[in-house]
Design a protein around this motif. Structure first.
Motif, PDB file in Angstrom:
ATOM      1  N   ASN A 179    -158.789   6.930  59.743  1.00  0.00           N
ATOM      2  CA  ASN A 179    -157.495   7.157  59.098  1.00  0.00           C
ATOM      3  C   ASN A 179    -156.463   7.804  60.015  1.00  0.00           C
ATOM      4  OD1 ASN A 179    -158.633   9.651  59.291  1.00  0.00           O
ATOM      5  ND2 ASN A 179    -158.595  10.114  57.103  1.00  0.00           N
ATOM      6  N   VAL A 180    -156.738   7.876  61.348  1.00  0.00           N
ATOM      7  CA  VAL A 180    -155.785   8.518  62.240  1.00  0.00           C
ATOM      8  C   VAL A 180    -154.544   7.653  62.438  1.00  0.00           C
ATOM      9  CG1 VAL A 180    -156.741   7.535  64.366  1.00  0.00           C
ATOM     10  CG2 VAL A 180    -155.558   9.750  64.427  1.00  0.00           C
ATOM     11  N   ASP A 181    -154.655   6.317  62.149  1.00  0.00           N
ATOM     12  CA  ASP A 181    -153.514   5.431  62.392  1.00  0.00           C
ATOM     13  C   ASP A 181    -152.303   5.853  61.590  1.00  0.00           C
ATOM     14  OD1 ASP A 181    -155.343   4.163  63.929  1.00  0.00           O
ATOM     15  OD2 ASP A 181    -155.459   2.322  62.739  1.00  0.00           O
ATOM     16  N   TRP A 182    -152.482   5.995  60.275  1.00  0.00           N
ATOM     17  CA  TRP A 182    -151.312   6.297  59.449  1.00  0.00           C
ATOM     18  C   TRP A 182    -150.783   7.706  59.719  1.00  0.00           C
ATOM     19  CZ3 TRP A 182    -151.121  10.205  55.901  1.00  0.00           C
ATOM     20  CH2 TRP A 182    -152.372  10.757  55.429  1.00  0.00           C
ATOM     21  N   LEU A 183    -151.689   8.641  60.172  1.00  0.00           N
ATOM     22  CA  LEU A 183    -151.174   9.974  60.533  1.00  0.00           C
ATOM     23  C   LEU A 183    -150.224   9.850  61.712  1.00  0.00           C
ATOM     24  CD1 LEU A 183    -151.165  13.105  60.511  1.00  0.00           C
ATOM     25  CD2 LEU A 183    -153.106  13.001  62.071  1.00  0.00           C
ATOM     26  N   LEU A 184    -150.620   9.107  62.753  1.00  0.00           N
ATOM     27  CA  LEU A 184    -149.760   8.974  63.920  1.00  0.00           C
ATOM     28  C   LEU A 184    -148.465   8.249  63.587  1.00  0.00           C
ATOM     29  CD1 LEU A 184    -152.373   8.197  66.731  1.00  0.00           C
ATOM     30  CD2 LEU A 184    -151.132  10.325  66.338  1.00  0.00           C
ATOM     31  N   GLU A 185    -148.589   7.216  62.747  1.00  0.00           N
ATOM     32  CA  GLU A 185    -147.365   6.506  62.346  1.00  0.00           C
ATOM     33  C   GLU A 185    -146.413   7.446  61.632  1.00  0.00           C
ATOM     34  OE1 GLU A 185    -148.652   3.279  59.973  1.00  0.00           O
ATOM     35  OE2 GLU A 185    -149.498   2.127  61.647  1.00  0.00           O
ATOM     36  N   ASP A 186    -146.977   8.239  60.736  1.00  0.00           N
ATOM     37  CA  ASP A 186    -146.146   9.168  59.967  1.00  0.00           C
ATOM     38  C   ASP A 186    -145.525  10.215  60.885  1.00  0.00           C
ATOM     39  OD1 ASP A 186    -145.150  10.443  57.585  1.00  0.00           O
ATOM     40  OD2 ASP A 186    -146.707  11.970  57.866  1.00  0.00           O
ATOM     41  N   VAL A 187    -146.345  10.817  61.757  1.00  0.00           N
ATOM     42  CA  VAL A 187    -145.841  11.895  62.605  1.00  0.00           C
ATOM     43  C   VAL A 187    -144.879  11.338  63.652  1.00  0.00           C
ATOM     44  CG1 VAL A 187    -146.498  13.673  64.251  1.00  0.00           C
ATOM     45  CG2 VAL A 187    -147.889  13.292  62.232  1.00  0.00           C
ATOM     46  N   ARG A 210    -140.318  20.651  65.747  1.00  0.00           N
ATOM     47  CA  ARG A 210    -141.320  21.594  65.236  1.00  0.00           C
ATOM     48  C   ARG A 210    -142.678  20.920  65.021  1.00  0.00           C
ATOM     49  NH1 ARG A 210    -138.803  25.063  60.429  1.00  0.00           N
ATOM     50  NH2 ARG A 210    -140.401  26.543  61.107  1.00  0.00           N
ATOM     51  N   ILE A 211    -142.939  19.843  65.787  1.00  0.00           N
ATOM     52  CA  ILE A 211    -144.238  19.166  65.740  1.00  0.00           C
ATOM     53  C   ILE A 211    -144.889  19.353  67.115  1.00  0.00           C
ATOM     54  CG2 ILE A 211    -145.450  16.991  65.386  1.00  0.00           C
ATOM     55  CD1 ILE A 211    -142.959  16.013  63.842  1.00  0.00           C
ATOM     56  N   GLY A 228    -142.909   8.919  63.230  1.00  0.00           N
ATOM     57  CA  GLY A 228    -141.649   8.741  62.521  1.00  0.00           C
ATOM     58  C   GLY A 228    -140.916  10.053  62.373  1.00  0.00           C
ATOM     59  N   GLU A 229    -141.601  11.089  62.034  1.00  0.00           N
ATOM     60  CA  GLU A 229    -140.961  12.407  61.903  1.00  0.00           C
ATOM     61  C   GLU A 229    -140.380  12.858  63.242  1.00  0.00           C
ATOM     62  OE1 GLU A 229    -143.448  15.399  60.192  1.00  0.00           O
ATOM     63  OE2 GLU A 229    -144.076  14.147  58.519  1.00  0.00           O
ATOM     64  N   ALA A 230    -141.132  12.587  64.327  1.00  0.00           N
ATOM     65  CA  ALA A 230    -140.657  13.013  65.632  1.00  0.00           C
ATOM     66  C   ALA A 230    -139.405  12.254  66.072  1.00  0.00           C
ATOM     67  CB  ALA A 230    -141.767  12.810  66.677  1.00  0.00           C
ATOM     68  N   SER A 231    -139.191  11.056  65.521  1.00  0.00           N
ATOM     69  CA  SER A 231    -138.029  10.253  65.909  1.00  0.00           C
ATOM     70  C   SER A 231    -136.801  10.583  65.098  1.00  0.00           C
ATOM     71  CB  SER A 231    -138.360   8.767  65.750  1.00  0.00           C
ATOM     72  OG  SER A 231    -139.492   8.423  66.538  1.00  0.00           O
ATOM     73  N   MET A 232    -136.931  11.407  64.097  1.00  0.00           N
ATOM     74  CA  MET A 232    -135.763  11.753  63.266  1.00  0.00           C
ATOM     75  C   MET A 232    -134.837  12.689  64.029  1.00  0.00           C
ATOM     76  SD  MET A 232    -137.510  12.238  59.525  1.00  0.00           S
ATOM     77  CE  MET A 232    -138.362  10.877  58.719  1.00  0.00           C
ATOM     78  N   SER A 233    -133.643  12.793  63.520  1.00  0.00           N
ATOM     79  CA  SER A 233    -132.632  13.602  64.199  1.00  0.00           C
ATOM     80  C   SER A 233    -132.617  15.037  63.710  1.00  0.00           C
ATOM     81  CB  SER A 233    -131.243  12.987  63.999  1.00  0.00           C
ATOM     82  OG  SER A 233    -130.971  12.856  62.613  1.00  0.00           O
ATOM     83  N   TRP A 234    -133.417  15.357  62.749  1.00  0.00           N
ATOM     84  CA  TRP A 234    -133.452  16.749  62.258  1.00  0.00           C
ATOM     85  C   TRP A 234    -134.895  17.266  62.319  1.00  0.00           C
ATOM     86  CZ3 TRP A 234    -132.294  12.502  59.215  1.00  0.00           C
ATOM     87  CH2 TRP A 234    -133.310  12.119  58.309  1.00  0.00           C
ATOM     88  N   PRO A 235    -135.062  18.555  62.412  1.00  0.00           N
ATOM     89  CA  PRO A 235    -136.420  19.125  62.509  1.00  0.00           C
ATOM     90  C   PRO A 235    -137.129  19.099  61.173  1.00  0.00           C
ATOM     91  CG  PRO A 235    -134.809  20.892  62.474  1.00  0.00           C
ATOM     92  CD  PRO A 235    -134.025  19.621  62.534  1.00  0.00           C
ATOM     93  N   THR A 279    -144.938   9.344  71.772  1.00  0.00           N
ATOM     94  CA  THR A 279    -143.700   9.674  71.062  1.00  0.00           C
ATOM     95  C   THR A 279    -143.771  11.086  70.504  1.00  0.00           C
ATOM     96  OG1 THR A 279    -143.318   7.346  70.493  1.00  0.00           O
ATOM     97  CG2 THR A 279    -142.192   9.012  69.155  1.00  0.00           C
ATOM     98  N   VAL A 280    -144.890  11.408  69.896  1.00  0.00           N
ATOM     99  CA  VAL A 280    -145.045  12.756  69.318  1.00  0.00           C
ATOM    100  C   VAL A 280    -145.002  13.812  70.418  1.00  0.00           C
ATOM    101  CG1 VAL A 280    -146.597  14.253  68.015  1.00  0.00           C
ATOM    102  CG2 VAL A 280    -146.365  11.845  67.380  1.00  0.00           C
ATOM    103  N   LEU A 281    -145.672  13.553  71.555  1.00  0.00           N
ATOM    104  CA  LEU A 281    -145.701  14.540  72.633  1.00  0.00           C
ATOM    105  C   LEU A 281    -144.309  14.776  73.214  1.00  0.00           C
ATOM    106  CD1 LEU A 281    -148.941  13.383  74.510  1.00  0.00           C
ATOM    107  CD2 LEU A 281    -148.649  15.516  73.223  1.00  0.00           C
ATOM    108  N   ARG A 282    -143.522  13.696  73.340  1.00  0.00           N
ATOM    109  CA  ARG A 282    -142.221  13.824  73.992  1.00  0.00           C
ATOM    110  C   ARG A 282    -141.135  14.343  73.047  1.00  0.00           C
ATOM    111  NH1 ARG A 282    -143.382   8.230  76.649  1.00  0.00           N
ATOM    112  NH2 ARG A 282    -144.234   8.835  78.675  1.00  0.00           N
TER     113      ARG A 282
END
Length: 874
Positions: free
Chosen positions: A744-752, A795-796, A754-761, A786-789
């Motif tokens: 189930n790690v796929d949907w976690l990474l997809e979700d996170v 705040r992730i 997406g959060e990391a690509s948003m313009s607000w924290p 994407t999440v790392l960068r």
């Protein structure tokens, strides 16, 4: 006519009858008179006989009384003589060889050589005075003479403590064969031989001994060593017995020296046993004429015949000499630590230096040792088992008892494997500590960085004191303390045992350590910072001996038995030292500055505890226990003061990850702050699962302590089945945490992502802890990148474990990719060369992996990586 004739006949008959009657009467009377005379004679004879018998009886009785009295007097005299002899020669001095054994006495006794032949069965020992009395000259037959010499020497050895009688042999005719039975004493230095041509040199040496003892030991206060020993109950010098078994004429100089020794030697404990040399009769010289049977004589016994005992049994002689040699090699029993302690504690002032006795000299006087502007620092050397640790204990105890914690501070570091300094810090069974101790470092043989940290700390303290001295226009600690009486300026003594470990090798640690040590040694003296460096063997310390300017600063040298090179090259005084003794030299090892010191037994835990508990109870109540660093112990997160502050609710500006304990003088946690900034992720690199999972658990627990429930989000990702138990254990401790694996790690990474690509924290911090991140499917590394960068600014933050530095590089996009997304990392079993891409500049960190150690680098705060000890899993 006939009638006439008849008448005549009748008349004749009558006359004859009358005459016969008269004659009979006369005869009867005569007989009576004879009987009476005989009776009177018999009475006279009887009376005379009675008188004679009475006189004879009286005479016989008188003779018997006189004879009995004479026998009684003779027995009393013999018994008194025997008792007096037994009192004068008790134990080994006078016992028969059949049951002889050494019995050390308090004072020297006369020595038995045989028995006097008296007309009485009570045996009376024949004694001669030697030790503390005079000299002995043996004449007569050679064989019984040799037995007399052997017996005298063995009895002298047996009546003294091992090593207190020293024999010097000169035997030019038989080349030492006359003393062959005493050969086991030679290796211990109890017996030395003088070469055939060395008599003059020997006599000169003994004469110098007599002169020295008169000048410096007796010093006009006592007439003899015996008088000194009786008055003070101590004997500062051994007895020296020179056995001269020579023959022939002596030179004028030799004869003069011999006569000097015969006159003056006994008072100074120098005695001669001579056979074969011409010696004139004089006071203090006993002459023994050796002969078989009843022909022997003693000059002190006059004409009384003497029967000599004969030599000691060879087995007894050999066994005794071996026991004495072993006892001398082991050394005398030390005195107690109490002998170093002052009558009143904490009365001394350390403004101008630190002075305390380290032990006593051969004369029984204390030997003070000073650390001040000169000598400023000390080198201690001694092979294993010679008492190096005991000496350090004794010195510390003597100093700690004289100077309060405000006057003296100890910093202790032990590079060998052991717990020599553990007693100075609080333990599980004993909560006390030595109040003067600020730092105790144990088992740091694999943590040279801790030694470097101590030198850095002392360097910082040196600069702080130098700056304060400038402000107060002071040039040294004494002046600074006078100008700033309210300041806290104790003298610092840093003790580093087995210091050569810190300086070994040709790496950056050794280079910096030598530079810091040289600066501290050169400038520390004026600011009250003193170094005591101890080692089992300093001969191989190239980094130290290669810098003569540094070695010169350590002018106080202390050499234990068989220590090498710590003194001057030509100074061999330590080679023959007994145990619990040391050579103290305050002039860089110059021979003329040697002082022989007997060091007390300070290792006894009961005696030390009594001192430490007494000082601990006197400590200032605000004083904290010392910092204890144990290289063999795995630190616990719950013991960390930083973690305790987080649990207590201390505010932090940004989430803080605690990782382990730094190898530093101050007890602090290694940390990485996860601010809203690029690269605020943490990578754990290496294959050691226990350590990696422990760091992940520590990170999760320390982050969780900073947030109330539902104020932060935790996601735990486990991609290695073997690590599942660790991940699930951490999940149970973290509130509001999710658990993910390969399914189930796929949907976690997809979700996170997406959060990391948003313009607000995000509305709350999100911490993603990944076990075995290198096992992530390749097609999911894009989302992870994407999440790392971009995640940290939203705040992730990712805290991931990659089982190799190259695997992390692949996750970041390959060899050409930038490593900026990883702003902080912890390396386990990863060599320094593999970390070059993640390290600033063109180099690589000097890192050699070892168990339960890690290298931590945070590019936002560090100029170089630091070695840490990960906190344990529990």
């Amino acid at each position: 006519m006939a009638d006439s004739t008849n008448q005549q006949v009748l008349d004749v008959r009558a006359g004859l009858s009358h005459a016969l009657g008269a004659a009979a009467t006369s005869l009867h009377d005569a007989q009576e008179d004879r009987e009476k005379a005989l009776a009177r004679l018999r009475r006279v004879i009887s009376a005379a006989t009675a008188r004679r018998d009475k006189v004879a009886t009286a005479r016989d009785e008188r003779l018997r009384e006189i004879d009995e009295r004479h026998r009684s007097d003779l027995a009393a005299y013999a018994e008194a003589a025997a008792n007096a002899a037994n009192r004068a020669a008790p134990g080994a001095a006078g016992d028969e060889w059949t049951d002889w054994q050494p019995t050390p006495l308090e004072l020297a006794a006369e020595l038995r050589v045989g028995r006097l032949l008296l007309p009485h069965p009570e045996p009376v020992p024949a004694l001669v005075p030697l030790l503390d009395h005079g000299h002995v000259v043996v004449r007569g037959d050679r064989r019984p003479g040799d037995d007399v010499v052997a017996g005298l020497l063995l009895r002298a050895l047996g009546t003294a403590a091992p090593g207190r009688v020293q024999l010097i042999g000169w035997d030019p005719e038989h080349l030492g064969g006359g003393l062959a039975g005493f050969a086991p004493l030679a290796p211990a230095g109890v017996l030395t031989f003088t070469p055939p041509a060395g008599l003059g040199s020997l006599l000169d040496t003994l004469t110098d001994h007599v002169r020295r003892i008169n000048e410096s030991v007796l010093a006009g206060e006592y007439h003899s060593l015996r008088e000194l020993a009786a008055a003070t109950h101590r004997r500062p010098e051994p007895w020296r017995v020179a056995v001269l078994l020579g023959a022939g004429e002596l030179s004028r100089h030799e004869q003069a020296q011999l006569q000097r020794l015969l006159r003056t030697g006994a008072a100074c404990g120098v005695h001669l046993v001579i056979r074969g040399l011409p010696v004139e009769a004089a006071d203090g010289i006993e002459f023994i004429t050796a002969a078989e049977g009843d022909q022997a004589r003693l000059s002190s016994a006059g004409s009384l015949p003497v029967r000599l005992d004969g030599g000691p049994p060879q087995a007894v002689l050999t066994a005794t000499c071996r026991r004495i040699a072993e006892a001398v090699a082991a050394g005398p029993a030390p005195v107690a630590l109490d002998s170093l302690l002052p009558a009143q504690e904490w009365q001394e002032n350390s403004a101008t230096g630190l002075t305390a006795p380290l032990g006593d000299n051969p004369q029984g006087m204390p030997v003070p040792v000073t650390l001040a502007d000169y000598p400023p620092h000390a080198l201690i050397a001694g092979p294993s088992g010679t008492g190096k640790t005991n000496l350090i204990y004794a010195w510390m105890g003597a100093l700690a008892a004289r100077y309060s914690p405000g006057e003296l501070a100890f910093y202790l570091l032990d590079f060998k494997e052991g717990v020599s300094f553990a007693r100075f810090a609080p333990g599980r069974r004993d909560p006390s500590w030595l109040p003067h101790v600020r730092l105790v470092g144990l088992n740091v043989n694999t943590d040279r960085e801790f030694g470097l940290a101590l030198l850095r700390f002392l360097g910082d303290e040196l600069r702080r004191r130098a700056d304060a001295a400038k402000r107060h226009e002071a040039t040294n600690l004494a002046e600074l303390r006078a100008e700033d009486p309210e300041g806290q300026w104790p003298r610092i003594v840093a003790v580093v045992d087995e210091f050569q470990v810190l300086l070994a090798g040709r790496d950056a640690v050794a280079t910096e350590a030598v530079d810091l040590l040289e600066d501290l040694a050169r400038r520390g003296r004026s600011q009250g910072i003193h170094m005591i460096l101890a080692s089992q063997d300093v001969s191989g310390i190239e980094a130290l001996w290669g810098r003569p300017a540094l070695v010169a600063q350590f002018s106080l040298r202390i050499a234990l038995p068989r220590a090498k090179r710590v003194l001057a090259e030509t100074n061999s005084a330590a080679e023959s030292l007994p145990r619990y003794h040391a050579v103290v030299n305050a002039d860089s090892g110059a021979t003329e500055a040697n002082q022989i010191v007997r060091v007390p037994a300070a290792g006894d835990r009961d005696r030390w505890n009594a001192l430490q508990h007494r000082l601990w109870r006197q400590r200032p109540k605000e004083m904290s226990p010392p910092r204890l660093f144990d290289g063999d112990a795995v630190p616990r997160l719950t013991d960390s003061l930083d973690y305790q502050a987080l649990v207590a609710g201390d505010s932090v500006q940004a989430p803080m990850v605690l990782l382990g304990e730094t190898i530093d003088v101050a007890a602090r946690s290694a940390r990485t702050v996860l601010r809203r900034a690029p690269g605020r992720n943490l990578a754990i690199l290496g294959t050691r699962m226990d350590e990696a999972t422990a760091i992940l658990a520590t990170a999760g627990r320390s982050l969780s302590a900073q947030f109330a429930p539902e104020m932060a989000r935790f996601s735990i990702v486990c991609l290695d089945q073997d690590a599942r138990v660790f991940a699930e254990s951490l999940r149970a401790e973290l509130p509001d945490s999710g658990y993910y694996d390969l399914d189930n790690v796929d949907w976690l990474l997809e979700d996170v992502a997406g959060e990391a690509s948003m313009s607000w924290p995000a509305d709350r911090p999100h911490f993603i802890l990944i076990y075995a991140a290198d096992a992530l499917p390749m097609n999911r590394n894009v989302e992870l990148r994407t999440v790392l960068r971009q995640g940290p600014e939203r705040r992730i933050h990712v805290i991931g474990w990659w089982r190799g530095a190259a695997l992390l590089r692949e996750a970041l996009g390959g060899q050409a990719s930038r490593t900026d997304p990883i702003g902080s990392w912890v390396a386990l079993d990863v060599h320094g060369s593999e970390l070059a891409p993640y390290y600033p500049g063109a180099g690589a960190p000097a890192w050699y992996p070892r168990p339960w150690r890690a290298l931590h680098f945070d590019r936002s705060v560090h100029r170089g990586a630091e070695v840490i000890i990960p906190y344990g899993a529990s």
